[in-house]
Motif scaffolding. Structure first.
Motif, mmCIF file in Angstrom:
data_model
loop_
_atom_site.group_PDB
_atom_site.id
_atom_site.type_symbol
_atom_site.label_atom_id
_atom_site.label_comp_id
_atom_site.label_asym_id
_atom_site.label_seq_id
_atom_site.Cartn_x
_atom_site.Cartn_y
_atom_site.Cartn_z
ATOM 1 N N LEU A 1 0.832 -1.204 0.000
ATOM 2 C CA LEU A 1 0.000 0.000 0.000
ATOM 3 C C LEU A 1 0.872 1.261 0.000
ATOM 4 O O LEU A 1 0.560 2.229 -0.705
ATOM 5 C CB LEU A 1 -0.943 0.003 1.208
ATOM 6 N N TYR A 2 1.945 1.248 0.779
ATOM 7 C CA TYR A 2 2.867 2.393 0.764
ATOM 8 C C TYR A 2 3.561 2.524 -0.588
ATOM 9 O O TYR A 2 3.806 3.626 -1.063
ATOM 10 C CB TYR A 2 3.915 2.256 1.873
ATOM 11 N N LEU A 3 3.855 1.395 -1.205
ATOM 12 C CA LEU A 3 4.525 1.421 -2.508
ATOM 13 C C LEU A 3 3.622 2.030 -3.572
ATOM 14 O O LEU A 3 4.075 2.778 -4.446
ATOM 15 C CB LEU A 3 4.921 -0.003 -2.898
ATOM 16 N N GLU A 4 2.327 1.721 -3.480
ATOM 17 C CA GLU A 4 1.371 2.183 -4.489
ATOM 18 C C GLU A 4 0.642 3.456 -4.088
ATOM 19 O O GLU A 4 -0.095 4.031 -4.891
ATOM 20 C CB GLU A 4 0.367 1.067 -4.778
ATOM 21 N N GLY A 5 0.811 3.890 -2.833
ATOM 22 C CA GLY A 5 0.116 5.085 -2.368
ATOM 23 C C GLY A 5 -1.379 4.887 -2.253
ATOM 24 O O GLY A 5 -2.153 5.795 -2.551
ATOM 25 N N GLN A 6 -1.797 3.715 -1.770
ATOM 26 C CA GLN A 6 -3.225 3.417 -1.607
ATOM 27 C C GLN A 6 -3.571 3.395 -0.126
ATOM 28 O O GLN A 6 -3.095 2.547 0.626
ATOM 29 C CB GLN A 6 -3.576 2.070 -2.249
ATOM 30 N N GLY A 7 -4.387 4.347 0.297
ATOM 31 C CA GLY A 7 -4.808 4.422 1.691
ATOM 32 C C GLY A 7 -3.797 5.079 2.601
ATOM 33 O O GLY A 7 -4.099 5.398 3.748
ATOM 34 N N VAL A 8 -2.593 5.245 2.102
ATOM 35 C CA VAL A 8 -1.502 5.901 2.833
ATOM 36 C C VAL A 8 -0.701 6.713 1.827
ATOM 37 O O VAL A 8 -0.767 6.443 0.621
ATOM 38 C CB VAL A 8 -0.574 4.867 3.520
ATOM 39 N N PRO A 9 0.061 7.707 2.280
ATOM 40 C CA PRO A 9 0.896 8.452 1.328
ATOM 41 C C PRO A 9 1.920 7.534 0.671
ATOM 42 O O PRO A 9 2.453 6.624 1.313
ATOM 43 C CB PRO A 9 1.585 9.498 2.220
ATOM 44 N N LYS A 10 2.175 7.749 -0.590
ATOM 45 C CA LYS A 10 3.182 6.939 -1.281
ATOM 46 C C LYS A 10 4.537 7.187 -0.645
ATOM 47 O O LYS A 10 4.966 8.333 -0.476
ATOM 48 C CB LYS A 10 3.209 7.310 -2.764
#
Length: 298
Positions: free
Chosen positions: A167-176
């Motif tokens: 999710l962090y890698l793709e910036g989904q739900g959290v900032p990239k």
């Protein structure tokens, strides 16, 4: 007279000679001694022991020491879940969320899973993250998914560490955040998650969120391939075919290409290149592929 009455009361509360305790039951279960654990669980569950109810439900669900019987499993797990046993709630939730089972009931499954997650059970928190991410066809809520994954990851759940990293890698739900992504995915890779090994290998190979090193990146990719990850097997074939991060080795390239193709990850370009190998090289590669067994553990 009062002393005798008190002594009698203590005797009535004591465990009967020969009867198993819940700790002994758990030890037998953990050791895989299900033939011993089953009657012990039945006896303790009948007396109302919640942990025994859960273990008995799990044994019926998995066919441990007895024939698999999901209906009986549900009865015992439901009794334990009603008494707020988190492990029972998790197991019951997963039964109802099994879409290949005629008992699929999303509402019941989600409710039981949520109850276990709210009690802090990391496996339940991880699965709540999957639900929030849209695993059951529901609209994804990646902010909620990230929150659940973080709760599980903070308790050391490896799959949650990996998913939160993605999710962090793709910036989904959290900032990239490539640095945070690489750290989380790297943690999961170190703990033996084959998918994390694959992604971490790619990150290291490219130098994304971590210092670039093709040799080390290739090592992670090959480690994932050795654990049976089909995508990693294709990547390993390409590494050996083109000498990227490893010395070029056509036999190794063909070996991994055979395994990747068998797993559904064909590669027409590699097929064309490796078709030029000698019959002896092809035989060597086929023999290695036939003997391949995925590694287990870290």
């Amino acid at each position: 007279m009062k002393l005798k009455t008190a002594a009698l009361a203590l005797l009535l509360l004591a465990t009967p000679a020969g009867a198993a305790t819940i700790d002994e039951l758990q030890s037998a279960y953990d050791a895989g001694n299900f033939a011993q654990a089953l009657p012990e669980a039945q006896a303790l569950a009948a007396k109302g022991d919640v942990k025994a109810m859960t273990l008995l439900g799990l044994m019926y669900r998995k066919g441990q020491g007895t024939a698999a019987d999901t209906d009986t499993a549900i009865i015992w797990l439901s009794r334990a879940a009603e008494k707020k046993d988190a492990r029972a709630q998790l197991a019951l939730g997963m039964i109802y969320l099994d879409q290949n089972d005629g008992r699929y009931d999303y509402a019941k499954g989600e409710a039981n899973l949520r109850a276990a997650a709210e009690q802090g059970l990391p496996d339940a928190q991880f699965n709540m993250g999957l639900i929030a991410a849209g695993s059951f066809g529901n609209p994804p809520d990646f902010v909620n998914a990230a929150d659940w994954f973080k709760k599980a990851a903070d308790q050391g759940n490896v799959s949650a560490e990996y998913n939160l990293g993605v999710l962090y890698l793709e910036g989904q739900g959290v900032p990239k955040d490539a640095l945070r992504a690489a750290a989380l995915i790297g943690q999961a890779a170190e703990k033996g998650n084959p998918d994390a090994m694959l992604d971490y290998g790619v990150l290291v190979f490219r130098g994304e969120g971590v210092q670039q090193n093709e040799k080390i990146g290739a090592q992670w990719l090959i480690l994932s391939a050795k654990r049976g990850n089909v995508v990693a097997q294709n990547r390993a074939a390409r590494l050996y075919a083109f000498g990227k991060g490893v010395p070029a080795d056509p036999v190794e390239a063909l070996t991994w290409n055979i395994l990747a193709t068998k797993g559904g990850r064909g590669d027409a370009e590699l097929d064309s290149i490796l078709a030029k190998l000698t019959d002896e090289q092809k035989a060597q590669a086929q023999a290695k592929a036939d003997a391949f067994k995925p590694l287990e553990g870290k």
